[in-house]
Design a protein around this motif. Structure first.
Motif: not given
Length: 265
Positions: A47-54, A56-57, A64-65
């Motif tokens: 879950n922590a890795a998923a949050r970090l990935q989110e 970062a995205e 980019e915006l």
């Protein structure tokens, strides 16, 4: 995860290759029990890795915006990421100019007023500083546009074309209402009376709306007056408008295949 009818009196002991021993967990749902045999520490790590990935995205999408907003505002790809910290004054006069533009930008970000005319030779950092101001203000949600004066004139002439998407009145209104307008390369236009009248209408519209403008030219202030008219410069000088002189040699570096710092314009 599986459903079972009864929860055992003692939780089953399981083994994780990474975290060691852990107990099976049970959650009651509608008269049955959901058995969770996953390692809780592995789940927490995932879950922590998923949050970090989110995160970062989201950061990448935001960057980019902002990059797209800067390009749409007329900032060149070369200056798209430029900040005030990237400008290195060659002398105390350039340091003073940097301070003026920084203060101007901070004031505009808070809804203040003011105008700047930047005069001086090529490669002394005028456009770079203006782009840093635009980049900073776009980050604050301000509507900005930096455009070469000759391109603004071309936009005007395009409104005269049959089937044009806009007209001269709408074009003047648009440029009279954005939060900051930067007109670059003043003095390189075709210098007709029609162009001078159009430039006056844009600047006068911004003057009436009390909106800030930056003019950039390789000419001195006398040359700027001759190029766009004294009435235009007079409006820019009102309300504390400043004329900044950029002296010295060009700081642009010849390309030798090796990056040697920020290129100024």
């Amino acid at each position: 995860m599986n459903f079972v009818s009864n929860m055992p009196e003692q939780a089953e002991q399981l083994q994780c290759a990474k975290h060691g021993t852990y107990e099976t967990r049970y959650t009651q749902m509608m008269g049955r029990y959901l058995m969770n045999d996953q390692c809780p520490k592995c789940v927490a790590d995932a879950n922590a890795a998923a949050r970090l990935q989110e995160q970062a995205e989201q950061k990448r999408q935001s960057a980019e915006l902002l990059r797209r907003q800067r390009l749409d505002a007329g900032v060149s790809l070369r200056n798209c990421a430029v900040k005030f910290e990237d400008y290195f004054p060659a002398d105390k006069d350039q340091a003073a100019n940097l301070k003026v533009v920084q203060d101007f930008t901070a004031n505009i970000a808070e809804g203040g007023r003011g105008n700047i005319v930047m005069c001086g030779g090529v490669g002394t950092g005028k456009t770079m500083l203006a782009c840093a101001a635009v980049n900073a203000l776009l980050s604050k949600g301000k509507r900005c546009r930096i455009i070469k004066l000759i391109d603004l004139i071309r936009e005007l002439k395009d409104t005269w074309r049959r089937g044009a998407e806009t007209n001269e009145i709408k074009l003047i209104k648009h440029y009279s209402n954005i939060d900051l307008l930067v007109l670059d390369e003043v003095g390189l236009q075709f210098d007709s009376d029609t162009e001078k009248l159009f430039i006056f209408d844009v600047i006068d519209g911004r003057y009436q709306n009390m909106l800030p403008t930056i003019l950039i030219s390789n000419l001195d202030i006398t040359g700027v007056k001759q190029a766009i008219g004294e009435r235009v410069v007079d409006r820019l000088r009102e309300d504390g408008g400043k004329v900044l002189a950029f002296r010295g040699d060009s700081q642009r570096k010849p390309f030798d295949g090796v990056s040697s710092g920020v290129v100024v314009s």
